[in-house]
Motif scaffolding. Structure first.
Motif, PDB file in Angstrom:
ATOM      1  N   VAL A  83      22.529  37.464  46.814  1.00 11.69           N
ATOM      2  CA  VAL A  83      23.161  38.117  45.670  1.00 11.69           C
ATOM      3  C   VAL A  83      24.627  37.696  45.690  1.00 11.69           C
ATOM      4  O   VAL A  83      25.137  37.207  46.685  1.00 11.69           O
ATOM      5  N   GLY A  84      25.279  37.872  44.553  1.00 10.61           N
ATOM      6  CA  GLY A  84      26.684  37.493  44.481  1.00 10.61           C
ATOM      7  C   GLY A  84      26.931  36.180  43.781  1.00 10.61           C
ATOM      8  O   GLY A  84      28.070  35.758  43.652  1.00 10.61           O
ATOM      9  N   SER A  85      25.875  35.487  43.326  1.00 14.20           N
ATOM     10  CA  SER A  85      26.085  34.222  42.624  1.00 14.20           C
ATOM     11  C   SER A  85      24.929  33.985  41.650  1.00 14.20           C
ATOM     12  O   SER A  85      24.694  34.790  40.748  1.00 14.20           O
ATOM     13  N   TYR A  86      24.208  32.893  41.850  1.00 20.15           N
ATOM     14  CA  TYR A  86      23.151  32.467  40.923  1.00 20.15           C
ATOM     15  C   TYR A  86      22.143  33.571  40.644  1.00 20.15           C
ATOM     16  O   TYR A  86      21.807  33.857  39.501  1.00 20.15           O
ATOM     17  N   PHE A  87      21.644  34.210  41.696  1.00 14.07           N
ATOM     18  CA  PHE A  87      20.559  35.163  41.511  1.00 14.07           C
ATOM     19  C   PHE A  87      21.016  36.496  40.926  1.00 14.07           C
ATOM     20  O   PHE A  87      20.174  37.302  40.516  1.00 14.07           O
ATOM     21  N   ASP A  88      22.323  36.745  40.856  1.00 15.88           N
ATOM     22  CA  ASP A  88      22.782  37.951  40.170  1.00 15.88           C
ATOM     23  C   ASP A  88      22.288  37.977  38.724  1.00 15.88           C
ATOM     24  O   ASP A  88      21.847  39.017  38.213  1.00 15.88           O
ATOM     25  N   GLU A  89      22.385  36.827  38.055  1.00 13.87           N
ATOM     26  CA  GLU A  89      21.972  36.769  36.652  1.00 13.87           C
ATOM     27  C   GLU A  89      20.453  36.861  36.517  1.00 13.87           C
ATOM     28  O   GLU A  89      19.940  37.451  35.567  1.00 13.87           O
ATOM     29  N   VAL A  90      19.730  36.273  37.469  1.00 14.41           N
ATOM     30  CA  VAL A  90      18.273  36.400  37.454  1.00 14.41           C
ATOM     31  C   VAL A  90      17.882  37.867  37.611  1.00 14.41           C
ATOM     32  O   VAL A  90      17.016  38.380  36.890  1.00 14.41           O
ATOM     33  N   ILE A  91      18.544  38.552  38.539  1.00  7.55           N
ATOM     34  CA  ILE A  91      18.275  39.978  38.762  1.00  7.55           C
ATOM     35  C   ILE A  91      18.618  40.788  37.519  1.00  7.55           C
ATOM     36  O   ILE A  91      17.868  41.689  37.117  1.00  7.55           O
ATOM     37  N   ASP A  92      19.759  40.492  36.881  1.00  4.55           N
ATOM     38  CA  ASP A  92      20.151  41.218  35.670  1.00  4.55           C
ATOM     39  C   ASP A  92      19.094  41.089  34.580  1.00  4.55           C
ATOM     40  O   ASP A  92      18.761  42.058  33.896  1.00  4.55           O
ATOM     41  N   GLY A  93      18.573  39.859  34.414  1.00  3.01           N
ATOM     42  CA  GLY A  93      17.541  39.651  33.406  1.00  3.01           C
ATOM     43  C   GLY A  93      16.281  40.425  33.730  1.00  3.01           C
ATOM     44  O   GLY A  93      15.655  41.030  32.839  1.00  3.01           O
ATOM     45  N   ALA A  94      15.900  40.422  35.009  1.00 10.07           N
ATOM     46  CA  ALA A  94      14.705  41.162  35.419  1.00 10.07           C
ATOM     47  C   ALA A  94      14.902  42.663  35.255  1.00 10.07           C
ATOM     48  O   ALA A  94      14.009  43.377  34.780  1.00 10.07           O
ATOM     49  N   PHE A 294      30.318  30.132  37.679  1.00  8.79           N
ATOM     50  CA  PHE A 294      31.774  30.323  37.591  1.00  8.79           C
ATOM     51  C   PHE A 294      32.468  29.152  36.894  1.00  8.79           C
ATOM     52  O   PHE A 294      33.696  29.131  36.823  1.00  8.79           O
ATOM     53  N   ALA A 295      31.725  28.191  36.380  1.00  4.81           N
ATOM     54  CA  ALA A 295      32.316  26.947  35.882  1.00  4.81           C
ATOM     55  C   ALA A 295      33.339  27.168  34.779  1.00  4.81           C
ATOM     56  O   ALA A 295      34.359  26.472  34.713  1.00  4.81           O
ATOM     57  N   ALA A 296      33.108  28.144  33.904  1.00  7.73           N
ATOM     58  CA  ALA A 296      34.023  28.384  32.790  1.00  7.73           C
ATOM     59  C   ALA A 296      35.376  28.911  33.256  1.00  7.73           C
ATOM     60  O   ALA A 296      36.364  28.851  32.513  1.00  7.73           O
ATOM     61  N   LEU A 297      35.441  29.418  34.494  1.00 10.21           N
ATOM     62  CA  LEU A 297      36.684  29.996  35.016  1.00 10.21           C
ATOM     63  C   LEU A 297      37.552  28.974  35.723  1.00 10.21           C
ATOM     64  O   LEU A 297      38.664  29.290  36.142  1.00 10.21           O
ATOM     65  N   ALA A 298      37.054  27.757  35.881  1.00 14.53           N
ATOM     66  CA  ALA A 298      37.807  26.729  36.605  1.00 14.53           C
ATOM     67  C   ALA A 298      38.959  26.208  35.754  1.00 14.53           C
ATOM     68  O   ALA A 298      39.030  26.427  34.549  1.00 14.53           O
ATOM     69  N   ALA A 299      39.887  25.501  36.402  1.00 11.15           N
ATOM     70  CA  ALA A 299      40.997  24.856  35.700  1.00 11.15           C
ATOM     71  C   ALA A 299      41.011  23.381  36.088  1.00 11.15           C
ATOM     72  O   ALA A 299      41.348  23.068  37.225  1.00 11.15           O
ATOM     73  N   PRO A 300      40.593  22.477  35.179  1.00  9.98           N
ATOM     74  CA  PRO A 300      40.141  22.777  33.817  1.00  9.98           C
ATOM     75  C   PRO A 300      38.744  23.386  33.799  1.00  9.98           C
ATOM     76  O   PRO A 300      37.995  23.266  34.770  1.00  9.98           O
ATOM     77  N   ALA A 301      38.413  24.039  32.686  1.00  5.97           N
ATOM     78  CA  ALA A 301      37.076  24.616  32.542  1.00  5.97           C
ATOM     79  C   ALA A 301      36.039  23.507  32.654  1.00  5.97           C
ATOM     80  O   ALA A 301      36.169  22.444  32.040  1.00  5.97           O
ATOM     81  N   LEU A 302      35.026  23.744  33.469  1.00  5.24           N
ATOM     82  CA  LEU A 302      34.056  22.701  33.775  1.00  5.24           C
ATOM     83  C   LEU A 302      32.890  22.676  32.798  1.00  5.24           C
ATOM     84  O   LEU A 302      32.250  23.715  32.550  1.00  5.24           O
TER      85      LEU A 302
END
Length: 356
Positions: A83-94, A294-302
């Protein structure tokens, strides 16, 4: 020991009524009869409509449940590796899909480094599950290992972001996941449209997704006619950034101007290290990340490949609920959802017609 077929089948029905759902092997032990005999009895009872079979387990058909039982809250267990990264969103959807259906979701975690999948599953099963969403710690490139216990779970199971090898005993389990190879192809096609004839891949090698990304790169380079490059291995995630930056800088000096990085953490750490070597994205090279956590939060946005993480979780729950209701009558589903490409600053342009 129960002797006649009539006595055995009466006892089988009694045990199933008591437990709700039970594995055939456990049922055989419970009534003291050989598993092969119990399987024949279960088949006969299922054919008569008195039992329902599903992936090595048996339960009562819906119409045989006690009054009001069919309206009870369904309990679905979910095992994830982090938890804390990729699977957070999977869990949210479930979680959202379960709530919308009036079901309850219970979470277990078995980290990528652990070997206690089964212990975590047993803990969840003790809570009285109706079904299990399962992301096992199967090692990339080594098959699925011992999958018999997954097949023989006492409740229906849906694999999430995993697919058992075709020769595995778990190959006929339901599965829902992202088509990561398609996601890599989207990134490569986008870079090709921007004029790049060669793309470098820097990727982890310790996760299921990483293995799929690597396979997708090899196939995508072949399909698009790009000049192949040796893959940069990220052997110590989060710790090899200086080494990776040096390897990328060497490739740029040899004419490569595009790099795909798995995953966001590695890509975000890489950007300032490249800048220290006089390389900026997108001016000196195009940079794409894989995961889009987190890609959208990078500088530059990824620019990033975004697997449909929430949709995977939601679809897994919906498939589980259909499996619970339909039992063995529902065909096995292997559902692959397609990622999208989120175009941002780090690539320096958008192809004609946009990106998908």
């Amino acid at each position: 020991m129960t002797n006649t077929a009539e006595e055995r089948r009466a006892r089988i029905l009694e045990v199933v009524r008591e437990l709700g759902s039970v594995r055939v092997m456990d049922l055989a032990a419970r009534i003291g009869t050989a598993p092969v005999t119990v399987r024949r009895d279960v088949a006969a009872l299922a054919e008569s409509g008195l039992l329902r079979r599903s992936h090595g387990a048996v339960s009562l058909p819906r119409e045989a449940l006690a009054p009001g039982a069919e309206g009870r809250e369904r309990v679905i267990g979910m095992l994830v590796p982090s938890v804390g990264s990729y699977f957070d969103e999977v869990i949210d959807g479930a979680r959202a899909a379960a709530a919308a259906a009036g079901a309850r979701l219970l979470l277990g975690i078995a980290s990528y480094e652990s070997t206690d999948d089964r212990a975590q599953v047993d803990q969840l099963l003790d809570s009285g599950l109706d079904g299990l969403l399962l992301t096992p710690n199967w090692r990339p490139g080594t098959g699925a290992g011992d999958t018999a216990w997954v097949r023989d779970l006492p409740v229906p199971a849906v694999l999430v972001e995993r697919l058992a090898p075709p020769d595995s005993v778990a190959a006929e389990l339901d599965a829902v996941g992202s088509d990561h190879q398609h996601g890599v192809l989207l990134a490569l096609r986008h870079l090709q449209r921007l004029g790049h004839t060669s793309v470098l891949l820097a990727a982890r090698e310790d996760t299921w997704t990483a293995y799929q990304v690597r396979a997708g790169y090899q196939e995508g380079v072949r399909l698009l006619g790009l000049a192949p490059q040796p893959v940069i291995d990220i052997r110590r995630p989060g710790l090899d950034s200086e080494v990776i930056a040096g390897r990328v800088a060497e490739a740029v000096a040899e004419g490569v101007r595009a790099v795909l990085v798995h995953n966001d953490q590695e890509a975000i750490q890489l950007a300032p290290l490249l800048r220290a070597r006089g390389l900026r994205a997108p001016d000196d090279l195009a940079l794409i990340s894989y995961d889009d956590v987190f890609a959208a939060l990078a500088a530059p946005a990824l620019t990033a490949v975004a697997p449909p993480k929430r949709a995977v979780g939601a679809e897994a729950v919906e498939l589980m609920l259909r499996r619970i209701e339909g039992g063995a009558e529902l065909p096995v589903h292997h559902v692959r959802l397609l990622p999208e490409l989120k175009v941002r600053t780090s690539c320096g342009g958008v192809p004609e017609g946009g990106a998908r």
